[in-house]
Scaffold this active site. Structure first.
Site, PDB file in Angstrom:
ATOM      1  N   GLU A  56      99.019  47.131  13.806  1.00 36.89           N
ATOM      2  CA  GLU A  56      97.739  47.436  13.157  1.00 36.89           C
ATOM      3  C   GLU A  56      96.623  46.574  13.729  1.00 36.89           C
ATOM      4  O   GLU A  56      96.773  45.363  13.878  1.00 36.89           O
ATOM      5  CB  GLU A  56      97.806  47.198  11.649  1.00 36.89           C
ATOM      6  CG  GLU A  56      96.476  47.513  10.962  1.00 36.89           C
ATOM      7  CD  GLU A  56      96.338  46.963   9.559  1.00 36.89           C
ATOM      8  OE1 GLU A  56      95.292  47.204   8.936  1.00 36.89           O
ATOM      9  OE2 GLU A  56      97.273  46.277   9.089  1.00 36.89           O
ATOM     10  N   ASP A 121      95.895  28.476   9.962  1.00 35.97           N
ATOM     11  CA  ASP A 121      94.434  28.402  10.044  1.00 35.97           C
ATOM     12  C   ASP A 121      93.995  27.008   9.601  1.00 35.97           C
ATOM     13  O   ASP A 121      94.286  26.597   8.479  1.00 35.97           O
ATOM     14  CB  ASP A 121      93.823  29.473   9.135  1.00 35.97           C
ATOM     15  CG  ASP A 121      92.304  29.524   9.229  1.00 35.97           C
ATOM     16  OD1 ASP A 121      91.720  28.686   9.947  1.00 35.97           O
ATOM     17  OD2 ASP A 121      91.700  30.387   8.568  1.00 35.97           O
ATOM     18  N   ASP A 123      90.644  24.729   9.082  1.00 39.18           N
ATOM     19  CA  ASP A 123      89.187  24.779   9.004  1.00 39.18           C
ATOM     20  C   ASP A 123      88.595  23.377   8.973  1.00 39.18           C
ATOM     21  O   ASP A 123      89.157  22.471   8.332  1.00 39.18           O
ATOM     22  CB  ASP A 123      88.730  25.524   7.749  1.00 39.18           C
ATOM     23  CG  ASP A 123      88.914  27.028   7.883  1.00 39.18           C
ATOM     24  OD1 ASP A 123      88.927  27.510   9.028  1.00 39.18           O
ATOM     25  OD2 ASP A 123      89.046  27.701   6.848  1.00 39.18           O
TER      26      ASP A 123
END
Length: 269
Positions: A56, A121, A123
């Protein structure tokens, strides 16, 4: 010809104007985007039949329009669609049991995600309580070393503690970095296994705005992975925290540091 001269002149000034973005993206997707490498990576040597076909893709288009369940037969179809839509952002989803674009023709119970890379992830906002140069999405050369330290700690843990080998580190595009673990074993992990790995790597918990504390009462009994992380941190602590961030040079900064210390004996002394 005059239009091309104008575009070249605009780009050569080095000044960014939001109105230039569509033209810049058109140039980027036509001349610079690494379609062949992108396709080769996501095909994994055609690990299984239809591996790339069942992947996808999601596009974020102009005006924040989000389009999900895109899929492509091959590199050429992907390239053509990207150059046509000029997405502001491309997200990679799971590899499904069937082509995502055909999902409406498949029984819902049969259309299921089968594989996905393990992604982390990091940040810069996670360090807002101790960085003094910037905040929020702002980044500079003084605080970027926080990302370097985080990357080295996570990279070591994933390789040495879990045996993963194929790690792809990329700039997130805004305020941090992403790590894509691409090993076959990682792509096949269940959700419970992914959560367990994340839990193993978690030392502090709490939402944004909450004081983060880690209490190491007796370092001789620390888990080996934490001892390894501390050794990495020690190599950066003085230059990053004391020199670049000046965490002890003002009363306000000192109070932030003290708020992170949970050992009452240290606070009293």
């Amino acid at each position: 010809m005059e239009e091309n001269k104008e575009n070249i002149s605009t780009l050569s000034t080095g000044k960014y104007d939001l109105s230039d973005l569509p033209q810049l993206m058109r140039v980027y997707y036509k001349r610079l985007f690494p379609y062949q490498l992108y396709y080769k990576w996501l095909s994994y040597g055609n690990a299984t039949k239809n591996y790339f076909v069942n992947r996808e893709f999601s596009f974020t288009l102009n005006d924040d329009i989000y389009v999900r369940y895109l899929s492509f037969s091959d590199k050429n179809e992907m390239q053509k669609e990207i150059q046509k839509r000029l997405p502001y952002k491309i997200d990679l989803g799971a590899v499904y049991s069937f082509r995502p674009k055909d999902r409406n023709m498949i029984k819902a119970s049969s259309f299921q995600p089968e594989e996905k890379e393990l992604v982390f992830d990091i940040d810069m906002t996670d360090y807002d309580e101790i960085r003094t140069c910037c905040s929020g999405a702002e980044i500079c050369s003084k605080c970027w070393p926080f990302m370097t330290v985080a990357m080295k700690i996570l990279d070591a843990a994933l390789r040495e503690d879990f045996g993963f080998r194929h790690l792809l580190w990329v700039y997130s595009g805004r305020r941090g970095i992403h790590c894509w673990v691409c090993d076959a074993a990682a792509r096949k992990l269940s959700q419970n296994a992914r959560s367990a790995i994340a839990e193993y790597l978690t030392l502090i918990k709490g939402g944004e705005g909450q004081v983060k504390r880690v209490n190491f009462k007796n370092q001789s009994y620390l888990h080996p992975s934490i001892q390894r992380a501390l050794k990495i941190i020690e190599g950066y602590f003085e230059d990053l925290l004391l020199n670049k961030q000046s965490i002890l040079e003002s009363k306000e900064n000192s109070q932030k540091v003290l708020a992170l210390i949970s050992d009452e004996d240290i606070l009293l002394n």
